[in-house]
Write a protein that holds these residues in place. Sequence first.
Motif, mmCIF file in Angstrom:
data_model
loop_
_atom_site.group_PDB
_atom_site.id
_atom_site.type_symbol
_atom_site.label_atom_id
_atom_site.label_comp_id
_atom_site.label_asym_id
_atom_site.label_seq_id
_atom_site.Cartn_x
_atom_site.Cartn_y
_atom_site.Cartn_z
ATOM 1 N N VAL A 90 -46.549 -14.380 -91.681
ATOM 2 C CA VAL A 90 -47.537 -14.445 -92.745
ATOM 3 C C VAL A 90 -46.935 -13.579 -94.004
ATOM 4 C CG1 VAL A 90 -49.897 -13.410 -94.141
ATOM 5 C CG2 VAL A 90 -49.750 -14.751 -91.866
ATOM 6 N N ILE A 91 -46.200 -12.326 -93.806
ATOM 7 C CA ILE A 91 -45.615 -11.520 -94.705
ATOM 8 C C ILE A 91 -44.100 -12.151 -94.853
ATOM 9 C CG2 ILE A 91 -44.439 -9.094 -95.128
ATOM 10 C CD1 ILE A 91 -47.496 -9.364 -95.152
ATOM 11 N N LEU A 92 -43.478 -12.760 -94.051
ATOM 12 C CA LEU A 92 -42.298 -13.744 -94.356
ATOM 13 C C LEU A 92 -42.546 -14.616 -95.293
ATOM 14 C CD1 LEU A 92 -39.851 -14.810 -91.936
ATOM 15 C CD2 LEU A 92 -40.943 -16.455 -93.637
ATOM 16 N N LEU A 93 -43.725 -15.459 -95.128
ATOM 17 C CA LEU A 93 -43.947 -16.418 -96.252
ATOM 18 C C LEU A 93 -44.445 -16.081 -97.301
ATOM 19 C CD1 LEU A 93 -45.945 -19.096 -93.726
ATOM 20 C CD2 LEU A 93 -43.563 -19.200 -94.564
ATOM 21 N N LEU A 94 -45.074 -15.001 -97.509
ATOM 22 C CA LEU A 94 -45.746 -14.507 -98.985
ATOM 23 C C LEU A 94 -44.433 -13.719 -99.455
ATOM 24 C CD1 LEU A 94 -49.064 -12.694 -98.096
ATOM 25 C CD2 LEU A 94 -48.566 -14.660 -99.289
ATOM 26 N N GLY A 95 -43.599 -13.082 -98.804
ATOM 27 C CA GLY A 95 -42.356 -12.325 -99.381
ATOM 28 C C GLY A 95 -41.418 -13.652 -99.893
ATOM 29 N N ALA A 96 -41.370 -14.343 -99.263
ATOM 30 C CA ALA A 96 -40.337 -15.822 -99.782
ATOM 31 C C ALA A 96 -40.893 -16.463 -100.803
ATOM 32 C CB ALA A 96 -40.132 -16.652 -98.413
ATOM 33 N N ILE A 97 -42.293 -16.399 -100.805
ATOM 34 C CA ILE A 97 -42.818 -17.420 -102.134
ATOM 35 C C ILE A 97 -42.741 -16.371 -103.585
ATOM 36 C CG2 ILE A 97 -44.934 -17.878 -103.114
ATOM 37 C CD1 ILE A 97 -45.634 -18.983 -100.069
ATOM 38 N N PHE A 98 -43.027 -15.099 -103.119
ATOM 39 C CA PHE A 98 -43.146 -14.272 -104.296
ATOM 40 C C PHE A 98 -41.646 -13.868 -104.871
ATOM 41 C CE2 PHE A 98 -47.415 -13.488 -102.842
ATOM 42 C CZ PHE A 98 -48.237 -13.892 -103.924
ATOM 43 N N THR A 99 -40.916 -13.824 -104.079
ATOM 44 C CA THR A 99 -39.419 -13.445 -104.439
ATOM 45 C C THR A 99 -38.395 -14.818 -104.569
ATOM 46 O OG1 THR A 99 -38.460 -13.416 -102.188
ATOM 47 C CG2 THR A 99 -39.556 -11.332 -103.087
ATOM 48 N N GLY A 100 -38.817 -15.858 -104.045
ATOM 49 C CA GLY A 100 -38.126 -17.064 -104.325
ATOM 50 C C GLY A 100 -36.846 -17.094 -103.277
ATOM 51 N N SER A 101 -36.688 -16.154 -102.191
ATOM 52 C CA SER A 101 -35.893 -15.992 -101.367
ATOM 53 C C SER A 101 -36.143 -15.931 -99.859
ATOM 54 C CB SER A 101 -34.854 -14.919 -101.824
ATOM 55 O OG SER A 101 -33.832 -14.709 -100.795
ATOM 56 N N THR A 102 -35.537 -16.844 -98.910
ATOM 57 C CA THR A 102 -35.949 -16.879 -97.817
ATOM 58 C C THR A 102 -35.505 -15.552 -96.949
ATOM 59 O OG1 THR A 102 -36.029 -19.317 -97.533
ATOM 60 C CG2 THR A 102 -36.062 -18.098 -95.406
ATOM 61 N N LEU A 103 -34.107 -15.017 -97.426
ATOM 62 C CA LEU A 103 -33.554 -14.139 -96.777
ATOM 63 C C LEU A 103 -34.549 -12.733 -97.233
ATOM 64 C CD1 LEU A 103 -29.646 -14.635 -97.040
ATOM 65 C CD2 LEU A 103 -31.319 -14.548 -95.177
ATOM 66 N N LEU A 104 -34.955 -12.628 -98.422
ATOM 67 C CA LEU A 104 -35.796 -11.318 -98.979
ATOM 68 C C LEU A 104 -36.952 -11.568 -98.207
ATOM 69 C CD1 LEU A 104 -35.029 -9.406 -100.521
ATOM 70 C CD2 LEU A 104 -35.919 -10.321 -102.625
ATOM 71 N N GLY A 105 -37.574 -12.758 -97.955
ATOM 72 C CA GLY A 105 -38.865 -12.917 -97.091
ATOM 73 C C GLY A 105 -38.843 -12.516 -95.923
ATOM 74 N N ILE A 106 -37.724 -12.775 -95.227
ATOM 75 C CA ILE A 106 -37.468 -12.243 -93.807
ATOM 76 C C ILE A 106 -37.218 -10.787 -93.906
ATOM 77 C CG2 ILE A 106 -35.766 -12.151 -91.885
ATOM 78 C CD1 ILE A 106 -35.243 -15.117 -92.581
ATOM 79 N N ALA A 107 -36.667 -10.228 -94.761
ATOM 80 C CA ALA A 107 -36.427 -8.650 -94.905
ATOM 81 C C ALA A 107 -37.724 -8.027 -94.838
ATOM 82 C CB ALA A 107 -35.616 -8.352 -95.978
ATOM 83 N N ILE A 108 -38.436 -8.544 -95.925
ATOM 84 C CA ILE A 108 -39.817 -8.055 -96.444
ATOM 85 C C ILE A 108 -40.700 -8.040 -95.075
ATOM 86 C CG2 ILE A 108 -41.894 -8.153 -97.526
ATOM 87 C CD1 ILE A 108 -40.004 -9.061 -100.071
ATOM 88 N N GLY A 109 -40.772 -9.234 -94.440
ATOM 89 C CA GLY A 109 -41.423 -9.552 -93.054
ATOM 90 C C GLY A 109 -41.214 -8.440 -92.185
ATOM 91 N N ALA A 110 -39.870 -8.344 -91.883
ATOM 92 C CA ALA A 110 -39.272 -7.202 -90.591
ATOM 93 C C ALA A 110 -39.826 -5.745 -90.892
ATOM 94 C CB ALA A 110 -37.724 -7.598 -90.599
ATOM 95 N N LEU A 111 -39.635 -5.567 -92.456
ATOM 96 C CA LEU A 111 -40.107 -4.112 -92.614
ATOM 97 C C LEU A 111 -41.642 -3.838 -92.677
ATOM 98 C CD1 LEU A 111 -37.670 -3.607 -96.235
ATOM 99 C CD2 LEU A 111 -37.504 -2.402 -93.625
ATOM 100 N N ALA A 112 -42.360 -4.606 -93.001
ATOM 101 C CA ALA A 112 -43.674 -4.697 -93.074
ATOM 102 C C ALA A 112 -44.081 -4.717 -91.271
ATOM 103 C CB ALA A 112 -44.476 -5.705 -93.704
ATOM 104 N N THR A 113 -43.625 -5.476 -90.530
ATOM 105 C CA THR A 113 -43.822 -5.595 -89.064
ATOM 106 C C THR A 113 -43.494 -4.285 -88.590
ATOM 107 O OG1 THR A 113 -43.859 -7.918 -89.335
ATOM 108 C CG2 THR A 113 -43.675 -6.919 -87.042
ATOM 109 N N GLY A 114 -42.090 -3.701 -88.836
ATOM 110 C CA GLY A 114 -41.805 -2.536 -88.624
ATOM 111 C C GLY A 114 -42.794 -1.382 -88.883
ATOM 112 N N GLY A 115 -43.211 -1.553 -89.939
ATOM 113 C CA GLY A 115 -44.262 -0.148 -90.460
ATOM 114 C C GLY A 115 -45.483 -0.475 -89.396
ATOM 115 N N LEU A 116 -46.047 -1.495 -89.190
ATOM 116 C CA LEU A 116 -47.276 -1.827 -88.481
ATOM 117 C C LEU A 116 -46.710 -1.445 -86.909
ATOM 118 C CD1 LEU A 116 -50.112 -2.798 -88.479
ATOM 119 C CD2 LEU A 116 -49.220 -4.898 -88.277
#
Length: 193
Positions: free
Chosen positions: A28-54
Amino acid sequence: MEEFRIRSGSLPRFVAPFAALLVLFFVVILLLGAIFTGSTLLGIAIGALATGGLLAVLVAKHRRMSSGTVVRFTAEGVELTDSLGFRVHLRWPDITRIDVVDTQLANPRRVGRPGGVRVRAQALRSVGLIGWGERAVPPRIPGWMRDRLSRVPVDPATGRPEVTIPLGEFDALWQRGRMGDWVRHYRPDLMGR
């Protein structure tokens, strides 16, 4: 009296019931990150960071739980206390059986989109003691937990609730070790030959 604490290598077992939720959260965070940033790689990074925090939150909760959870064996019986304020006490004569114990760490309700992917945190399963005992709970517990505890069977003769002590969470092979020795000494009828 003898005390036992949760072993240090139990983190993977603690996190395992949350694995499906962590994967869903990452997606979910990957998809939201990719949609809002327009970048799949940035979406993956945001998803990984958020999941790492959790995951870091789960690690902190495990550290708190494992350092504050103790099971005590005495001539009177067995008592489990934890850092949240839960206390369960079973007298030796009131233990009815050794069986599988489910420890629910999070709300068992499924999360996700109706008609789509739905996941939930599974209970930890281990072998432990079950019987009619005493249970003290902290004043502030989640509603789902209060509801679950209100449905626990009660001994008609004494009014005491059925309580469980998951010894397998402390040592998967407890029946062969010191905890098993205590049970064999006070309740040999519970231990199979």
